[in-house]
Write a protein that holds these residues in place. Sequence first.
Motif, PDB file in Angstrom:
ATOM      1  N   GLY A 159      53.403  63.090 124.486  1.00 24.15           N
ATOM      2  CA  GLY A 159      53.365  64.007 125.587  1.00 24.15           C
ATOM      3  C   GLY A 159      51.970  64.230 126.306  1.00 24.15           C
ATOM      4  O   GLY A 159      51.139  63.542 125.815  1.00 24.15           O
ATOM      5  N   ALA A 160      51.942  64.999 127.371  1.00 20.80           N
ATOM      6  CA  ALA A 160      50.571  65.039 127.946  1.00 20.80           C
ATOM      7  C   ALA A 160      49.521  65.698 127.490  1.00 20.80           C
ATOM      8  O   ALA A 160      48.420  65.491 127.474  1.00 20.80           O
ATOM      9  CB  ALA A 160      50.840  66.026 129.387  1.00 20.80           C
ATOM     10  N   GLY A 161      49.938  66.628 126.478  1.00 23.35           N
ATOM     11  CA  GLY A 161      49.371  67.398 125.799  1.00 23.35           C
ATOM     12  C   GLY A 161      48.636  66.731 124.352  1.00 23.35           C
ATOM     13  O   GLY A 161      49.418  66.087 123.762  1.00 23.35           O
ATOM     14  N   GLY A 168      50.441  75.721 131.429  1.00 21.26           N
ATOM     15  CA  GLY A 168      49.519  75.131 130.554  1.00 21.26           C
ATOM     16  C   GLY A 168      50.218  75.275 129.045  1.00 21.26           C
ATOM     17  O   GLY A 168      51.277  74.435 128.715  1.00 21.26           O
ATOM     18  N   ARG A 169      49.519  76.107 128.194  1.00 19.76           N
ATOM     19  CA  ARG A 169      49.969  76.214 126.821  1.00 19.76           C
ATOM     20  C   ARG A 169      49.957  77.809 126.646  1.00 19.76           C
ATOM     21  O   ARG A 169      49.426  78.545 127.077  1.00 19.76           O
ATOM     22  CB  ARG A 169      49.114  75.755 125.880  1.00 19.76           C
ATOM     23  CG  ARG A 169      49.219  73.996 125.911  1.00 19.76           C
ATOM     24  CD  ARG A 169      50.370  73.602 125.188  1.00 19.76           C
ATOM     25  NE  ARG A 169      50.474  72.150 125.090  1.00 19.76           N
ATOM     26  CZ  ARG A 169      51.343  71.297 125.572  1.00 19.76           C
ATOM     27  NH1 ARG A 169      51.705  71.634 126.973  1.00 19.76           N
ATOM     28  NH2 ARG A 169      51.412  69.600 125.445  1.00 19.76           N
ATOM     29  N   GLY A 170      51.008  78.026 125.554  1.00 23.39           N
ATOM     30  CA  GLY A 170      51.103  79.679 125.236  1.00 23.39           C
ATOM     31  C   GLY A 170      50.107  80.322 125.126  1.00 23.39           C
ATOM     32  O   GLY A 170      49.667  81.497 125.454  1.00 23.39           O
ATOM     33  N   PRO A 199      61.950  77.334 129.411  1.00 22.86           N
ATOM     34  CA  PRO A 199      61.832  76.957 127.796  1.00 22.86           C
ATOM     35  C   PRO A 199      60.990  75.646 127.767  1.00 22.86           C
ATOM     36  O   PRO A 199      61.307  74.686 127.393  1.00 22.86           O
ATOM     37  CB  PRO A 199      63.031  76.679 127.295  1.00 22.86           C
ATOM     38  CG  PRO A 199      63.998  76.193 128.580  1.00 22.86           C
ATOM     39  CD  PRO A 199      63.380  77.109 129.777  1.00 22.86           C
ATOM     40  N   HIS A 200      59.897  75.635 128.321  1.00 23.20           N
ATOM     41  CA  HIS A 200      58.865  74.607 128.325  1.00 23.20           C
ATOM     42  C   HIS A 200      59.411  73.397 128.447  1.00 23.20           C
ATOM     43  O   HIS A 200      59.425  71.984 128.149  1.00 23.20           O
ATOM     44  CB  HIS A 200      58.398  74.429 126.976  1.00 23.20           C
ATOM     45  CG  HIS A 200      57.049  73.520 126.955  1.00 23.20           C
ATOM     46  ND1 HIS A 200      56.061  73.722 125.884  1.00 23.20           N
ATOM     47  CD2 HIS A 200      56.529  72.426 127.553  1.00 23.20           C
ATOM     48  CE1 HIS A 200      55.144  72.993 125.974  1.00 23.20           C
ATOM     49  NE2 HIS A 200      55.453  72.053 126.944  1.00 23.20           N
ATOM     50  N   ILE A 201      60.135  73.275 129.942  1.00 24.01           N
ATOM     51  CA  ILE A 201      60.789  72.377 130.422  1.00 24.01           C
ATOM     52  C   ILE A 201      59.866  71.782 131.843  1.00 24.01           C
ATOM     53  O   ILE A 201      60.557  71.126 132.875  1.00 24.01           O
ATOM     54  CB  ILE A 201      62.012  72.522 131.028  1.00 24.01           C
ATOM     55  CG1 ILE A 201      62.331  73.833 131.509  1.00 24.01           C
ATOM     56  CG2 ILE A 201      63.148  72.423 129.665  1.00 24.01           C
ATOM     57  CD1 ILE A 201      62.044  73.942 132.937  1.00 24.01           C
TER      58      ILE A 201
HETATM   59  C1  GLV Z   1      54.461  68.940 127.412  1.00 22.63           C
HETATM   60  O1  GLV Z   1      54.113  69.975 127.379  1.00 22.63           O
HETATM   61  C2  GLV Z   1      53.401  67.766 127.350  1.00 22.63           C
HETATM   62  O2  GLV Z   1      52.455  67.855 126.713  1.00 22.63           O
HETATM   63  O3  GLV Z   1      54.060  66.652 127.514  1.00 22.63           O
END
Ligand code: GLV
Length: 311
Positions: free
Chosen positions: A68-70, A225-227, A273-275
């Motif tokens: 994922g991106a993070g 971003g992130r929760g 939901p994180h989409i």
């Molecule tokens: C989603 O949040 C990712 O990190 O790809």
Amino acid sequence: MSAFVYKADPVRGRVWAEVFARQAEPELDFRIWPEIGDPAEVHYLAAWDPPADIRDTFPNLKLLFSSGAGVDQFKFDQLPADLPVVRMVEPGIIKGMVEYVSWAVLSLHRDMPAYQRLQREHSRWMPIQVRPAAKRCIGVLGMGSLGQAVLGQLRSFGFDCAGWSRSRHAVDGVRCFAGAEELGALLSRSELLICLLPLTEATRGFLNAELFAQLPAGASLIHVGRGPQLVEADLTAALASGQLKHAILDVTDPEPLPSSHAFWQHPQIWLTPHIASMTQPETAAEVVLENIRRFEAGEEMVGLVDRGLGY
Ligand code: GLV
């Protein structure tokens, strides 16, 4: 024999397998966890959640890719210090984020939360004056590949765009602010604030009362971003006082958000939901193969993580 192990959603893994079959095999053998074959042959791993004892599992691992991106889900203190880690920077994930943020910005810009309320109240036909995009100031926190792509799209709608990041960036037609000392200047002009920051020790709790107080009264927040970057009680208070008008949250802490959580019912919060964006397996596999080629050629990789910064 050199092998690549994929340890994430197996359905998407099958698409990765097709790309590798076309572009990399037989030199590089593609394997989906837990069918890892001879671990000594595994030189590359793409994972959301790598095995804890990564060097014992893969003694010859050369590169770790985040699927994922993070990379905040990685426990860096448990990863070998000399193992390069690469974030996912791929066109599919960027496009998804541009779509989501465009939807969120246009929804807020065109007062959709207010029209939803009016519709629920039945037969309240109450037009709100439309503001031209050029008169709407938007601020983006985080000017990496996602932030820059989002700013490019918002500019093309004609919005008055600014961005802020730790280090200085230059983006055509966008006012760029950098560092702690310029954060206030970005906030004070941002009627719509978009958080695209990576989660690090420096950004945990970043979206808090002190930050909300610096926005123009009645601003709105789009959080992708992130929760853990959001102080929930401070958001609830800012919405109640009118300092903030609305929030669109794609990320929460924890995820999934428990069904008893107040955000589900909050009239000024829209939740997804994180989409906002998802790695697209086809383009992700291509980008990873290109990064492996670069690594083997001693060239710079796209998305190489700076462990000191945490992203
Ligand atoms: C989603 O949040 C990712 O990190 O790809």
